[in-house]
Design a protein around this motif. Structure first.
Motif, PDB file in Angstrom:
ATOM      1  N   THR A 144       0.818  -1.212   0.000  1.00  0.00           N
ATOM      2  CA  THR A 144       0.000   0.000   0.000  1.00  0.00           C
ATOM      3  C   THR A 144       0.853   1.263   0.000  1.00  0.00           C
ATOM      4  O   THR A 144       0.517   2.238  -0.691  1.00  0.00           O
ATOM      5  CB  THR A 144      -0.970   0.021   1.201  1.00  0.00           C
ATOM      6  OG1 THR A 144      -0.223  -0.099   2.421  1.00  0.00           O
ATOM      7  CG2 THR A 144      -1.963  -1.129   1.127  1.00  0.00           C
ATOM      8  N   VAL A 145       1.951   1.275   0.756  1.00  0.00           N
ATOM      9  CA  VAL A 145       2.822   2.463   0.759  1.00  0.00           C
ATOM     10  C   VAL A 145       3.443   2.653  -0.621  1.00  0.00           C
ATOM     11  O   VAL A 145       3.574   3.789  -1.104  1.00  0.00           O
ATOM     12  CB  VAL A 145       3.909   2.341   1.851  1.00  0.00           C
ATOM     13  CG1 VAL A 145       4.931   3.469   1.713  1.00  0.00           C
ATOM     14  CG2 VAL A 145       3.272   2.378   3.233  1.00  0.00           C
ATOM     15  N   HIS A 146       3.803   1.549  -1.269  1.00  0.00           N
ATOM     16  CA  HIS A 146       4.350   1.616  -2.625  1.00  0.00           C
ATOM     17  C   HIS A 146       3.388   2.343  -3.562  1.00  0.00           C
ATOM     18  O   HIS A 146       3.780   3.259  -4.289  1.00  0.00           O
ATOM     19  CB  HIS A 146       4.613   0.191  -3.126  1.00  0.00           C
ATOM     20  CG  HIS A 146       5.143   0.109  -4.522  1.00  0.00           C
ATOM     21  ND1 HIS A 146       6.462  -0.179  -4.804  1.00  0.00           N
ATOM     22  CD2 HIS A 146       4.531   0.270  -5.744  1.00  0.00           C
ATOM     23  CE1 HIS A 146       6.632  -0.185  -6.113  1.00  0.00           C
ATOM     24  NE2 HIS A 146       5.483   0.082  -6.706  1.00  0.00           N
ATOM     25  N   GLU A 147       2.125   1.940  -3.543  1.00  0.00           N
ATOM     26  CA  GLU A 147       1.145   2.550  -4.449  1.00  0.00           C
ATOM     27  C   GLU A 147       0.836   3.991  -4.043  1.00  0.00           C
ATOM     28  O   GLU A 147       0.705   4.872  -4.898  1.00  0.00           O
ATOM     29  CB  GLU A 147      -0.135   1.714  -4.482  1.00  0.00           C
ATOM     30  CG  GLU A 147       0.024   0.349  -5.111  1.00  0.00           C
ATOM     31  CD  GLU A 147       0.506   0.414  -6.549  1.00  0.00           C
ATOM     32  OE1 GLU A 147       0.239   1.423  -7.241  1.00  0.00           O
ATOM     33  OE2 GLU A 147       1.187  -0.527  -6.990  1.00  0.00           O
ATOM     34  N   ALA A 148       0.698   4.240  -2.737  1.00  0.00           N
ATOM     35  CA  ALA A 148       0.433   5.604  -2.280  1.00  0.00           C
ATOM     36  C   ALA A 148       1.572   6.544  -2.667  1.00  0.00           C
ATOM     37  O   ALA A 148       1.346   7.710  -3.005  1.00  0.00           O
ATOM     38  CB  ALA A 148       0.215   5.622  -0.769  1.00  0.00           C
ATOM     39  N   LEU A 154      -2.956   5.457   3.096  1.00  0.00           N
ATOM     40  CA  LEU A 154      -2.382   4.220   3.620  1.00  0.00           C
ATOM     41  C   LEU A 154      -3.464   3.232   4.025  1.00  0.00           C
ATOM     42  O   LEU A 154      -3.160   2.174   4.584  1.00  0.00           O
ATOM     43  CB  LEU A 154      -1.472   4.523   4.809  1.00  0.00           C
ATOM     44  CG  LEU A 154      -0.238   5.369   4.506  1.00  0.00           C
ATOM     45  CD1 LEU A 154       0.619   5.539   5.749  1.00  0.00           C
ATOM     46  CD2 LEU A 154       0.587   4.756   3.379  1.00  0.00           C
ATOM     47  N   ASN A 155      -4.719   3.560   3.733  1.00  0.00           N
ATOM     48  CA  ASN A 155      -5.809   2.626   3.994  1.00  0.00           C
ATOM     49  C   ASN A 155      -5.689   1.457   3.014  1.00  0.00           C
ATOM     50  O   ASN A 155      -5.913   1.619   1.821  1.00  0.00           O
ATOM     51  CB  ASN A 155      -7.151   3.339   3.814  1.00  0.00           C
ATOM     52  CG  ASN A 155      -8.334   2.412   4.037  1.00  0.00           C
ATOM     53  OD1 ASN A 155      -8.173   1.228   4.340  1.00  0.00           O
ATOM     54  ND2 ASN A 155      -9.533   2.945   3.896  1.00  0.00           N
ATOM     55  N   PRO A 156      -5.330   0.256   3.486  1.00  0.00           N
ATOM     56  CA  PRO A 156      -5.094  -0.858   2.565  1.00  0.00           C
ATOM     57  C   PRO A 156      -6.318  -1.252   1.753  1.00  0.00           C
ATOM     58  O   PRO A 156      -6.186  -1.791   0.650  1.00  0.00           O
ATOM     59  CB  PRO A 156      -4.644  -1.999   3.485  1.00  0.00           C
ATOM     60  CG  PRO A 156      -5.160  -1.643   4.838  1.00  0.00           C
ATOM     61  CD  PRO A 156      -5.143  -0.146   4.897  1.00  0.00           C
TER      62      PRO A 156
END
Length: 213
Positions: free
Chosen positions: A21-25, A47-49
């Motif tokens: 999720t951090v990668h995409e955010a 960061l909401n998965p």
């Protein structure tokens, strides 16, 4: 103490979700910084998965690899939408938007390595759980970083190469994006992906542990 597959799966949930999720955010944040607010308007810079989870790539594939004791983990989330034509300088800024994802994974791997160093000699009852999470966190983040740096569109490394190469070569590389996932599947099935990634993974793991642990 050796962990059972179920215990290993349990301690892996948080590191895997954070890594993906951090990668995409990070991609979405970088795109917004360089002029494209598509991900921002869709609520994907978070960061909401739940916003990023892909049932197959985020849950099924990592879960199966964990239960099968695969040599390394990988997975994916729903890609953050980026309209590269909205960037201030599309060809140049594409590199920074693509690099944001792997860079975030390197940062998280360092944080997990520091965490491992802090808890490795701890006698606290929960230390084993934290140590296990840190070990998985280092591995999954390094794998995602290295995997995404492969110069194959639509992986981040492919987009970075398209950004950096002269126009004729970048167009040729971009044109194979439709075949990118087939190329990746071939690398996985043939064993070439393991041959490429495992030496690099061991090198980076050893370097981080040597520095921080």
């Amino acid at each position: 103490m050796e962990l059972s597959p179920i215990q290993y799966f349990t301690i892996s949930i948080i590191p895997v979700l954070l890594a993906i999720t951090v990668h995409e955010a990070a991609h979405g944040y970088a795109a917004k910084h360089f002029g494209d607010k598509t991900a921002y308007f869709l609520g994907r810079i978070t960061l909401n998965p739940i916003k990023h989870i892909d049932p197959v790539g985020t849950v099924v594939i990592p879960g199966m690899l964990l239960l099968l004791s695969a040599p390394f983990l990988f997975g994916w989330a729903k890609p953050v939408p980026v309209n590269f034509s909205n960037l201030n300088n599309p060809k140049k800024d594409m590199m920074w938007v693509a690099l944001a994802g792997p860079a975030s994974n390197l940062a998280m791997a360092i944080i997990w390595a520091i965490t491992l160093g802090l808890f490795k000699s701890s006698g606290a009852s929960y230390a084993l759980f934290i140590i296990g999470m840190a070990q998985v966190g280092i591995m999954i983040n390094l794998v995602l970083m290295l995997l995404n740096l492969l110069p194959i569109p639509p992986l981040d490394g492919g987009r970075m190469a398209v950004s950096l190469l002269p126009a004729p070569w970048s167009y040729k590389l971009a044109s194979i994006e439709r075949y990118g996932m087939f190329i990746l599947i071939f690398l996985i099935v043939s064993g070439l992906l393991s041959a490429i990634l495992l030496p690099l993974l061991r090198f980076f793991q050893g370097t981080l542990i040597g520095i921080f642990v």
